[in-house]
Motif scaffolding. Sequence first.
Motif, PDB file in Angstrom:
ATOM      1  N   LEU A   1       0.827  -1.207   0.000  1.00 12.31           N
ATOM      2  CA  LEU A   1       0.000   0.000   0.000  1.00 12.31           C
ATOM      3  C   LEU A   1       0.858   1.252   0.000  1.00 12.31           C
ATOM      4  O   LEU A   1       0.592   2.201  -0.756  1.00 12.31           O
ATOM      5  CB  LEU A   1      -0.906  -0.002   1.225  1.00 12.31           C
ATOM      6  CG  LEU A   1      -1.810   1.228   1.381  1.00 12.31           C
ATOM      7  CD1 LEU A   1      -3.008   1.122   0.455  1.00 12.31           C
ATOM      8  CD2 LEU A   1      -2.261   1.392   2.826  1.00 12.31           C
TER       9      LEU A   1
ATOM     10  N   TYR B   1       2.063   2.111  -3.400  1.00 16.93           N
ATOM     11  CA  TYR B   1       1.039   2.270  -4.450  1.00 16.93           C
ATOM     12  C   TYR B   1       0.705   0.966  -5.161  1.00 16.93           C
ATOM     13  O   TYR B   1       0.343   0.962  -6.349  1.00 16.93           O
ATOM     14  CB  TYR B   1       1.474   3.329  -5.475  1.00 16.93           C
ATOM     15  CG  TYR B   1       1.469   4.728  -4.919  1.00 16.93           C
ATOM     16  CD1 TYR B   1       0.370   5.562  -5.058  1.00 16.93           C
ATOM     17  CD2 TYR B   1       2.568   5.223  -4.222  1.00 16.93           C
ATOM     18  CE1 TYR B   1       0.356   6.845  -4.535  1.00 16.93           C
ATOM     19  CE2 TYR B   1       2.572   6.501  -3.687  1.00 16.93           C
ATOM     20  CZ  TYR B   1       1.458   7.306  -3.849  1.00 16.93           C
ATOM     21  OH  TYR B   1       1.453   8.570  -3.328  1.00 16.93           O
TER      22      TYR B   1
ATOM     23  N   LEU C   1      -2.019  -1.953  -4.928  1.00 16.02           N
ATOM     24  CA  LEU C   1      -3.269  -2.306  -4.262  1.00 16.02           C
ATOM     25  C   LEU C   1      -3.565  -3.787  -4.436  1.00 16.02           C
ATOM     26  O   LEU C   1      -2.986  -4.470  -5.287  1.00 16.02           O
ATOM     27  CB  LEU C   1      -4.419  -1.472  -4.833  1.00 16.02           C
ATOM     28  CG  LEU C   1      -4.295   0.041  -4.630  1.00 16.02           C
ATOM     29  CD1 LEU C   1      -5.501   0.742  -5.221  1.00 16.02           C
ATOM     30  CD2 LEU C   1      -4.156   0.378  -3.164  1.00 16.02           C
TER      31      LEU C   1
ATOM     32  N   PRO D   1       1.622   7.182   0.985  1.00 17.12           N
ATOM     33  CA  PRO D   1       0.877   7.409  -0.257  1.00 17.12           C
ATOM     34  C   PRO D   1      -0.135   8.542  -0.126  1.00 17.12           C
ATOM     35  O   PRO D   1      -0.387   9.059   0.966  1.00 17.12           O
ATOM     36  CB  PRO D   1       0.179   6.064  -0.478  1.00 17.12           C
ATOM     37  CG  PRO D   1      -0.053   5.553   0.915  1.00 17.12           C
ATOM     38  CD  PRO D   1       1.142   5.993   1.720  1.00 17.12           C
ATOM     39  N   SER D   2      -0.728   8.890  -1.242  1.00 15.70           N
ATOM     40  CA  SER D   2      -1.767   9.914  -1.249  1.00 15.70           C
ATOM     41  C   SER D   2      -3.020   9.395  -0.532  1.00 15.70           C
ATOM     42  O   SER D   2      -3.195   8.197  -0.329  1.00 15.70           O
ATOM     43  CB  SER D   2      -2.119  10.300  -2.688  1.00 15.70           C
ATOM     44  OG  SER D   2      -2.693   9.198  -3.355  1.00 15.70           O
TER      45      SER D   2
ATOM     46  N   GLU E   1      -6.035   9.175  -1.546  1.00 16.40           N
ATOM     47  CA  GLU E   1      -6.882   8.312  -2.375  1.00 16.40           C
ATOM     48  C   GLU E   1      -6.440   6.854  -2.296  1.00 16.40           C
ATOM     49  O   GLU E   1      -7.263   5.941  -2.397  1.00 16.40           O
ATOM     50  CB  GLU E   1      -6.842   8.778  -3.837  1.00 16.40           C
ATOM     51  CG  GLU E   1      -7.549  10.088  -4.097  1.00 16.40           C
ATOM     52  CD  GLU E   1      -6.703  11.298  -3.701  1.00 16.40           C
ATOM     53  OE1 GLU E   1      -5.520  11.094  -3.312  1.00 16.40           O
ATOM     54  OE2 GLU E   1      -7.210  12.424  -3.773  1.00 16.40           O
ATOM     55  N   ILE E   2      -5.148   6.627  -2.118  1.00 17.45           N
ATOM     56  CA  ILE E   2      -4.628   5.264  -1.984  1.00 17.45           C
ATOM     57  C   ILE E   2      -4.805   4.768  -0.555  1.00 17.45           C
ATOM     58  O   ILE E   2      -5.291   3.652  -0.322  1.00 17.45           O
ATOM     59  CB  ILE E   2      -3.141   5.214  -2.384  1.00 17.45           C
ATOM     60  CG1 ILE E   2      -2.965   5.627  -3.852  1.00 17.45           C
ATOM     61  CG2 ILE E   2      -2.570   3.830  -2.136  1.00 17.45           C
ATOM     62  CD1 ILE E   2      -3.640   4.697  -4.836  1.00 17.45           C
TER      63      ILE E   2
ATOM     64  N   CYS F   1      -8.044   3.206   0.918  1.00 18.74           N
ATOM     65  CA  CYS F   1      -8.420   1.840   0.541  1.00 18.74           C
ATOM     66  C   CYS F   1      -8.142   0.840   1.664  1.00 18.74           C
ATOM     67  O   CYS F   1      -8.633  -0.293   1.604  1.00 18.74           O
ATOM     68  CB  CYS F   1      -7.673   1.405  -0.724  1.00 18.74           C
ATOM     69  SG  CYS F   1      -8.019   2.398  -2.190  1.00 18.74           S
TER      70      CYS F   1
END
Length: 375
Positions: free
Chosen positions: A185, A188, A190, A261-262, A264-265, A268
């Motif tokens: 994760l 990046y 997934l 990470p950002s 949006e990542i 998750c």
Amino acid sequence: MDSFAEPYMPKGDNFSLEAVRAEIANLQKHHTESGIPLSGRVLHICHYLPVVATLNTRAGVLSPPPTPPTVPIDAESKPNSAWTLTPRYGHAAMISGIQSLAATHEQLIIGWTGDILSPVPTEHISSDTVDPKDRAAFDEALKSYQPKESDPDDDRKITYVPVWLDDKVAHGHYDGYCKQTLWPLFHYLLWQDVATEYASADAHYPYYESANAAFARKIAEVYQPGDLIWVHDYHLLLLPRLVREAIPDVVLGLFVHTPFPSSEIFRCLPRRKEILDGMLGANLICFQTYSYSRHFTSTCVRVCGYETTPRGIDVEGHVTSIMHCPVGVDAERVGRDIKRPGIQPKLEALRTLYEGKKIIVGRDKLDVVKGVLQK
């Protein structure tokens, strides 16, 4: 201007190590005069102790190679000793940085024992079967352990404090949640199987939680008022909050050695809020780059709805400062090592062999996220 681009701050361009140490000394003097207790100790909390332990008095059971792989060389043990200790390789840069602080502070490294090896190759000993007598002997062996690469004239000592974990918890924590969920994760990558995403991303979380709780209990045992605690890396992200619940006035920093990470990542991740809340138990969180610190801040705002202030991130009155400060090397040790016997002839041979050329040396683990083929 890109808000994730690192701002240029010329003020820090020419700071010397001596100037940093002098500033720290001034701060310590100011705190002491203000009645703030300082113990002079720094507790470094790492996933592993930097040693590989072999219990010589017991046979083991067949097992796959431990992670990370170890090489049984440079054994450090006394005659008739129950334990043989050898250096653990893989995090040498971090341990070297910790050792460099021994010039000004007493250093303690608290970490998991790692797999206990048997004298028989490819066999290991379950931690549950190591009795209190052998564990006490292990503590004594750690007290006299001196890494082979240490300066023989250096009398500064690092204290090693072991954390004993059940084998199932230890490997569910490291090989499970850390390596199968958090590590991909943060780089990046997934989970591909959407139908079973929750189970595959969350199956090992109880082990991660249990391991962090075990570390928190060990810290509470050895903590003294005035200690400074540094938690290292993504293996122990729940730890800051757990320690603060046990020791409300603790001064604790968290250094994340991996990328972050950002939002949006990160959103998750099924346990995203638990991980963020665990991290925010620290007084200070440091990242390697400015962009990673910005990603973390935006994730706390967008995922948890927390507010940011000029001082940091506010969580119900507790403010966590966010900074970026890349890890360096122990320059004094490098300069000392260059002068060791046998080094200069090798340097001259390399200069002759590659005369007129520049050499770039890279070191990466054979890991899917490292881009070894691209490099």
